[in-house]
Design a protein around this motif. Sequence first.
Motif, PDB file in Angstrom:
ATOM      1  N   ILE A  71       0.833  -1.192   0.000  1.00  0.00           N
ATOM      2  CA  ILE A  71       0.000   0.000   0.000  1.00  0.00           C
ATOM      3  C   ILE A  71       0.871   1.245   0.000  1.00  0.00           C
ATOM      4  O   ILE A  71       1.636   1.481   0.938  1.00  0.00           O
ATOM      5  CB  ILE A  71      -0.947   0.022   1.227  1.00  0.00           C
ATOM      6  N   HIS A  72       0.766   2.016  -1.061  1.00  0.00           N
ATOM      7  CA  HIS A  72       1.563   3.234  -1.185  1.00  0.00           C
ATOM      8  C   HIS A  72       0.657   4.462  -1.091  1.00  0.00           C
ATOM      9  O   HIS A  72      -0.547   4.388  -1.312  1.00  0.00           O
ATOM     10  CB  HIS A  72       2.333   3.226  -2.501  1.00  0.00           C
ATOM     11  N   SER A  73       1.239   5.572  -0.777  1.00  0.00           N
ATOM     12  CA  SER A  73       0.480   6.799  -0.530  1.00  0.00           C
ATOM     13  C   SER A  73      -0.340   7.212  -1.752  1.00  0.00           C
ATOM     14  O   SER A  73       0.105   7.063  -2.901  1.00  0.00           O
ATOM     15  CB  SER A  73       1.431   7.939  -0.157  1.00  0.00           C
ATOM     16  N   VAL A  74      -1.531   7.742  -1.495  1.00  0.00           N
ATOM     17  CA  VAL A  74      -2.342   8.295  -2.583  1.00  0.00           C
ATOM     18  C   VAL A  74      -1.861   9.701  -2.946  1.00  0.00           C
ATOM     19  O   VAL A  74      -2.322  10.281  -3.932  1.00  0.00           O
ATOM     20  CB  VAL A  74      -3.840   8.358  -2.204  1.00  0.00           C
ATOM     21  N   ASN A  75      -0.941  10.235  -2.166  1.00  0.00           N
ATOM     22  CA  ASN A  75      -0.474  11.599  -2.393  1.00  0.00           C
ATOM     23  C   ASN A  75       0.286  11.719  -3.704  1.00  0.00           C
ATOM     24  O   ASN A  75       1.120  10.867  -4.038  1.00  0.00           O
ATOM     25  CB  ASN A  75       0.434  12.043  -1.244  1.00  0.00           C
ATOM     26  N   ARG A  76      -0.016  12.786  -4.453  1.00  0.00           N
ATOM     27  CA  ARG A  76       0.728  13.118  -5.670  1.00  0.00           C
ATOM     28  C   ARG A  76       1.318  14.515  -5.491  1.00  0.00           C
ATOM     29  O   ARG A  76       0.673  15.511  -5.826  1.00  0.00           O
ATOM     30  CB  ARG A  76      -0.212  13.073  -6.883  1.00  0.00           C
ATOM     31  N   PRO A  77       2.541  14.613  -4.945  1.00  0.00           N
ATOM     32  CA  PRO A  77       3.119  15.924  -4.635  1.00  0.00           C
ATOM     33  C   PRO A  77       3.249  16.844  -5.834  1.00  0.00           C
ATOM     34  O   PRO A  77       3.280  18.071  -5.660  1.00  0.00           O
ATOM     35  CB  PRO A  77       4.502  15.568  -4.068  1.00  0.00           C
ATOM     36  N   ASN A  78       3.329  16.284  -7.043  1.00  0.00           N
ATOM     37  CA  ASN A  78       3.486  17.146  -8.222  1.00  0.00           C
ATOM     38  C   ASN A  78       2.171  17.778  -8.677  1.00  0.00           C
ATOM     39  O   ASN A  78       2.164  18.618  -9.579  1.00  0.00           O
ATOM     40  CB  ASN A  78       4.097  16.359  -9.384  1.00  0.00           C
ATOM     41  N   ILE A  79       1.045  17.373  -8.061  1.00  0.00           N
ATOM     42  CA  ILE A  79      -0.242  17.961  -8.419  1.00  0.00           C
ATOM     43  C   ILE A  79      -0.657  18.948  -7.323  1.00  0.00           C
ATOM     44  O   ILE A  79      -0.980  18.553  -6.201  1.00  0.00           O
ATOM     45  CB  ILE A  79      -1.338  16.889  -8.590  1.00  0.00           C
ATOM     46  N   ALA A  80      -0.630  20.227  -7.639  1.00  0.00           N
ATOM     47  CA  ALA A  80      -1.076  21.253  -6.702  1.00  0.00           C
ATOM     48  C   ALA A  80      -2.596  21.205  -6.587  1.00  0.00           C
ATOM     49  O   ALA A  80      -3.291  20.879  -7.557  1.00  0.00           O
ATOM     50  CB  ALA A  80      -0.628  22.627  -7.186  1.00  0.00           C
ATOM     51  N   LEU A  81      -3.107  21.523  -5.402  1.00  0.00           N
ATOM     52  CA  LEU A  81      -4.540  21.402  -5.134  1.00  0.00           C
ATOM     53  C   LEU A  81      -5.146  22.769  -4.833  1.00  0.00           C
ATOM     54  O   LEU A  81      -4.724  23.451  -3.900  1.00  0.00           O
ATOM     55  CB  LEU A  81      -4.768  20.469  -3.941  1.00  0.00           C
ATOM     56  N   VAL A  82      -6.130  23.130  -5.649  1.00  0.00           N
ATOM     57  CA  VAL A  82      -6.805  24.416  -5.478  1.00  0.00           C
ATOM     58  C   VAL A  82      -8.288  24.167  -5.251  1.00  0.00           C
ATOM     59  O   VAL A  82      -8.897  23.333  -5.929  1.00  0.00           O
ATOM     60  CB  VAL A  82      -6.617  25.310  -6.730  1.00  0.00           C
ATOM     61  N   LYS A  83      -8.879  24.880  -4.318  1.00  0.00           N
ATOM     62  CA  LYS A  83     -10.333  24.862  -4.139  1.00  0.00           C
ATOM     63  C   LYS A  83     -10.814  26.306  -4.086  1.00  0.00           C
ATOM     64  O   LYS A  83     -10.209  27.159  -3.424  1.00  0.00           O
ATOM     65  CB  LYS A  83     -10.730  24.100  -2.878  1.00  0.00           C
ATOM     66  N   GLU A  84     -11.885  26.573  -4.810  1.00  0.00           N
ATOM     67  CA  GLU A  84     -12.406  27.926  -4.894  1.00  0.00           C
ATOM     68  C   GLU A  84     -13.912  27.927  -4.673  1.00  0.00           C
ATOM     69  O   GLU A  84     -14.642  27.201  -5.367  1.00  0.00           O
ATOM     70  CB  GLU A  84     -12.119  28.542  -6.263  1.00  0.00           C
ATOM     71  N   ALA A  85     -14.367  28.745  -3.740  1.00  0.00           N
ATOM     72  CA  ALA A  85     -15.804  28.890  -3.492  1.00  0.00           C
ATOM     73  C   ALA A  85     -16.376  29.975  -4.395  1.00  0.00           C
ATOM     74  O   ALA A  85     -15.753  31.025  -4.589  1.00  0.00           O
ATOM     75  CB  ALA A  85     -16.042  29.244  -2.029  1.00  0.00           C
ATOM     76  N   HIS A  86     -17.543  29.693  -4.963  1.00  0.00           N
ATOM     77  CA  HIS A  86     -18.227  30.665  -5.818  1.00  0.00           C
ATOM     78  C   HIS A  86     -19.683  30.765  -5.404  1.00  0.00           C
ATOM     79  O   HIS A  86     -20.240  29.841  -4.794  1.00  0.00           O
ATOM     80  CB  HIS A  86     -18.100  30.267  -7.289  1.00  0.00           C
ATOM     81  N   GLU A  87     -20.297  31.877  -5.764  1.00  0.00           N
ATOM     82  CA  GLU A  87     -21.674  32.128  -5.346  1.00  0.00           C
ATOM     83  C   GLU A  87     -22.692  31.374  -6.195  1.00  0.00           C
ATOM     84  O   GLU A  87     -23.705  30.906  -5.700  1.00  0.00           O
ATOM     85  CB  GLU A  87     -21.975  33.637  -5.401  1.00  0.00           C
ATOM     86  N   THR A  88     -22.402  31.274  -7.505  1.00  0.00           N
ATOM     87  CA  THR A  88     -23.392  30.705  -8.426  1.00  0.00           C
ATOM     88  C   THR A  88     -22.739  29.770  -9.440  1.00  0.00           C
ATOM     89  O   THR A  88     -21.515  29.788  -9.626  1.00  0.00           O
ATOM     90  CB  THR A  88     -24.112  31.815  -9.212  1.00  0.00           C
ATOM     91  N   LYS A  89     -23.576  29.000 -10.111  1.00  0.00           N
ATOM     92  CA  LYS A  89     -23.121  28.134 -11.202  1.00  0.00           C
ATOM     93  C   LYS A  89     -22.518  28.971 -12.326  1.00  0.00           C
ATOM     94  O   LYS A  89     -21.501  28.587 -12.927  1.00  0.00           O
ATOM     95  CB  LYS A  89     -24.319  27.331 -11.719  1.00  0.00           C
ATOM     96  N   GLU A  90     -23.125  30.127 -12.598  1.00  0.00           N
ATOM     97  CA  GLU A  90     -22.625  30.999 -13.661  1.00  0.00           C
ATOM     98  C   GLU A  90     -21.234  31.536 -13.330  1.00  0.00           C
ATOM     99  O   GLU A  90     -20.379  31.660 -14.217  1.00  0.00           O
ATOM    100  CB  GLU A  90     -23.601  32.160 -13.894  1.00  0.00           C
ATOM    101  N   ALA A  91     -21.020  31.829 -12.063  1.00  0.00           N
ATOM    102  CA  ALA A  91     -19.697  32.312 -11.638  1.00  0.00           C
ATOM    103  C   ALA A  91     -18.644  31.229 -11.834  1.00  0.00           C
ATOM    104  O   ALA A  91     -17.501  31.508 -12.230  1.00  0.00           O
ATOM    105  CB  ALA A  91     -19.753  32.756 -10.174  1.00  0.00           C
TER     106      ALA A  91
END
Length: 502
Positions: A195-215
């Motif tokens: 069992i090896h880590s699911v981590n992929r250090p070369n993939i940066a992770l971004v999460k962004e909150a938005h108000e609407t689907k259109e946004a």
Amino acid sequence: MDKLHQTLMRYFGYDSFKTGQEDIIQSVLNQKDTVAMLPTGGGKSICYQIPGYMTDGLVLIISPLLSLMEDQVERMKMRGEKRVAALNSTLSFQERRHIIRHLPSYKFLFVAPEALMSEMLLEQLKSMHIGLFVVDEAHCISEWGHDFRPEYSKLGEWREALGHPVALALTATATKQTLKDTVQTLRLQHPDFHIHSVNRPNIALVKEAHETKEAKEKRAIELVEYLQGPGLIYCPTRQMTEDMALIMKQKTHQRVEYYHGGMDAGDRMLIQQQFISGQLDLICCTSAFGMGIDKADIRFVIHMSPPQSIEAFMQEIGRAGRDGKKSVSILLYTEEDADIQQHLIQAEGFDEPEIDFFLARLTQMQTNDEKKLREQLMESGLQETRARMLIHYYRMYQSDEPRVLLMKLKEKLQDRQTEKLRKVWQFKERITDHGCFRQSLLSYFYEQLDQTESASSDSCCSSCGLDLSDYEKKDQPLELNEMKHWKTVLDRMFHLTKEAQH
């Protein structure tokens, strides 16, 4: 150079293994049932191909998707391996029969789990020596996994019918429960775990909150024009893939297509090959796209909504950066997204009148053949995935008296829906948490972020000060917050295009 490395060099041209591969291969060569979890891009196919070349007998690979099988077969043929075939729904009856009759001439056979229901195939396999029984994408085994396939539940039974060959179960993402289910379902004997880590250090992770689907849509357009491609946009529904592809064609300069499971198989394969060969820059898709696809240079993955589970999310972002180079995953979300997933999960379920109706249809049918049962339910108006699930649980309890059967069936379907909803809310909690997004995801798999091996904070995640400019188009140095200068950019791009044509 030992025999193992000689085989690696001879068939693949490499002089060293990726992390984890050698130990997994050695376990299989030692005739040990083996469960292995390697991150997407970790080179899982080598883990069964090299043992195949080094031992006698047929290597039988159970694979869940047509596109995954076709991709693997084509890659092996390009390396000169002619003793490989895939049995799937795209073949005519005559083509299938030809492969089955000539099985002794093959070394590697890819099959969907449904194919093992064929008595003709099963009888031919029983007459042969199966050197290795491989289950690819083994997370599909667990009914609590994110991509459960009912047919996978019979693999242990079929494996025993084939003489109990050595088994290798491979996956990129699995919880402890999924791994436990894998051992039980395949009836593994004291297996080795790698069992090896699911981590992929070369993939940066971004999460962004938005108000609407259109946004979110507006932001996705900006990102597609700004980020270095090629890329994928994952959408929660088939209709949304088509809508997003149209938007991207109209609003960006990318070569775009959509992809989902409702399309004709030939169209899906064509789009897949166009993307792999660089004829397309962007695919708007459902989770049906990408599993096992050999495209190493995908630079970004955008999610228009959180998937139904963390496992699914990790699987999908793993399509990026298989070459080990810097890539980015961007999750766009609104407060309502969890409600959308909840609605989709509830739509997959059954209300009491539906259960009563379809159960009555099942009990009236004068057959226990799963394929015929499924076809008759679909003729009665039930969608195929729901028909497979209902038949799976019906067959588990059909020996009980009708009242008990109905009660157990309802309980099982409700439990499954409850578990899927629980995973949705687990993911939402991690998305809205203000701590390190990467560590929050890893904790779901009981992992801790290794600071000595992980990427520095400026390429970890949006919670740790990630700078998106590191992922911009190399030939278009444009600040994302300066999209007001789009006319200047268009003029420059048009000029470059004209120069390239001369």
